[in-house]
Design an enzyme around this catalytic site. Structure first.
Site, PDB file in Angstrom:
ATOM      1  NE  ARG A  84      -0.193   0.454   4.995  1.00 14.39           N
ATOM      2  CZ  ARG A  84       1.290   0.985   5.137  1.00 14.39           C
ATOM      3  NH1 ARG A  84       0.975   2.179   4.680  1.00 14.39           N
ATOM      4  NH2 ARG A  84       1.117   1.438   6.339  1.00 14.39           N
ATOM      5  N   GLY A  91       1.584   4.813   1.275  1.00 12.89           N
ATOM      6  CA  GLY A  91       1.861   5.802   2.859  1.00 12.89           C
ATOM      7  C   GLY A  91       3.572   5.340   3.891  1.00 12.89           C
ATOM      8  CB  THR A 147      -0.008   2.465  10.672  1.00 11.66           C
ATOM      9  OG1 THR A 147      -1.572   3.413  11.457  1.00 11.66           O
ATOM     10  CG2 THR A 147      -0.666   1.100   9.013  1.00 11.66           C
ATOM     11  CE1 TYR A 148      -0.590  -2.898  16.985  1.00  8.79           C
ATOM     12  CE2 TYR A 148      -2.252  -1.839  17.364  1.00  8.79           C
ATOM     13  CZ  TYR A 148      -1.637  -2.790  18.285  1.00  8.79           C
ATOM     14  OH  TYR A 148      -1.989  -3.751  18.170  1.00  8.79           O
ATOM     15  CG  HIS A 149      -3.026  -2.944  10.860  1.00  3.22           C
ATOM     16  ND1 HIS A 149      -4.983  -1.071  10.666  1.00  3.22           N
ATOM     17  CD2 HIS A 149      -2.775  -3.167   9.472  1.00  3.22           C
ATOM     18  CE1 HIS A 149      -3.305  -0.988   9.081  1.00  3.22           C
ATOM     19  NE2 HIS A 149      -2.901  -1.831   8.928  1.00  3.22           N
ATOM     20  CG  LEU A 155      -7.043   7.311   4.419  1.00  2.27           C
ATOM     21  CD1 LEU A 155      -8.403   6.743   3.741  1.00  2.27           C
ATOM     22  CD2 LEU A 155      -7.392   8.202   5.480  1.00  2.27           C
ATOM     23  N   GLY A 156      -3.949   3.950   3.430  1.00  4.77           N
ATOM     24  CA  GLY A 156      -3.368   3.521   2.673  1.00  4.77           C
ATOM     25  C   GLY A 156      -3.954   2.743   1.930  1.00  4.77           C
ATOM     26  CB  CYS A 162       1.284   8.628   9.175  1.00  6.22           C
ATOM     27  SG  CYS A 162      -0.129   7.472   9.448  1.00  6.22           S
TER      28      CYS A 162
END
Length: 201
Positions: A66, A68, A71-73, A134-135, A164
């Site tokens: 993706r 960007g 990030t963390y999920h 967002l990505g 980010c």
């Protein structure tokens, strides 16, 4: 648009399924929105720099395709994967990002929370704290990946990265904003807001 609730899933298999779906789609393939939560994972975008991974410790890192940075999920975060034919919709990638941002902004507005997007750093912010990231990736005119919306989660892993790519960026979620929202309700509200935004195109 077909909406699929995938429940809680590891990140990597869903990514591979998105890629396979996008590779196999035809001009008549219906767009799909996949809703999910992920077990803890850091994801690094195509242009992501490892220097933004400060202390990943026991949380795995996946280098993905993706756009960007990092990030963390994790549990309590709503993931909305948009498998959309952008050419058929007649929108560009920047407009698609805005549609996703505005969908989150609209959900928060239902609770009286004023949120905004930033031109210099895609996502949604409340008082300068990021609540959605967002990505996207576009392939053959169709996009995949999407948006992550913090509902009620452990935010501490964000301290292990520069979210980010921004050192010290504050991160928040709906619970911190005194919004009581179940994941099921969040999925319903986000799906409705996204469909309303697409209807404006």
């Amino acid at each position: 648009m077909i909406i699929r609730d995938l429940g809680s899933q590891p990140y990597q298999p869903i990514w591979q399924d998105m890629l396979a779906f996008t590779d196999a789609r035809q001009a008549t393939t219906e767009d799909e929105l996949w809703l999910s939560e992920h077990s803890p994972v850091f994801t690094l975008g195509r242009n992501g720099k490892h220097e933004h991974l400060l202390n990943t410790d026991d949380i795995p890192v996946v280098e993905t395709d993706r756009g960007g940075q990092v990030t963390y999920h994790g549990p309590g975060q709503l993931i909305g994967y948009t498998l959309f034919d952008l050419r058929r919709l007649g929108v560009g990638v920047r407009q698609m990002v805005s549609i996703l941002e505005n969908s989150v902004i609209d959900v928060l507005a239902e609770f009286g929370i004023e949120a905004n997007a930033r031109a210099d750093a895609p996502g949604v912010y409340v008082d300068h704290a990021k609540i959605a990231a967002l990505g996207l990736r576009v392939k053959n005119g169709a996009c995949y990946h999407g948006v992550s919306f913090n509902i009620d989660m452990d935010l501490s892993p964000f301290n292990r990265i520069n979210p980010c790519g921004y050192a010290g960026m504050a991160v928040t979620d709906c619970r911190q904003l005194a919004i009581s929202l179940t994941m099921a309700d969040a999925k319903t509200r986000f799906s409705a807001a996204l469909q309303a935004q697409l209807a404006k195109v």
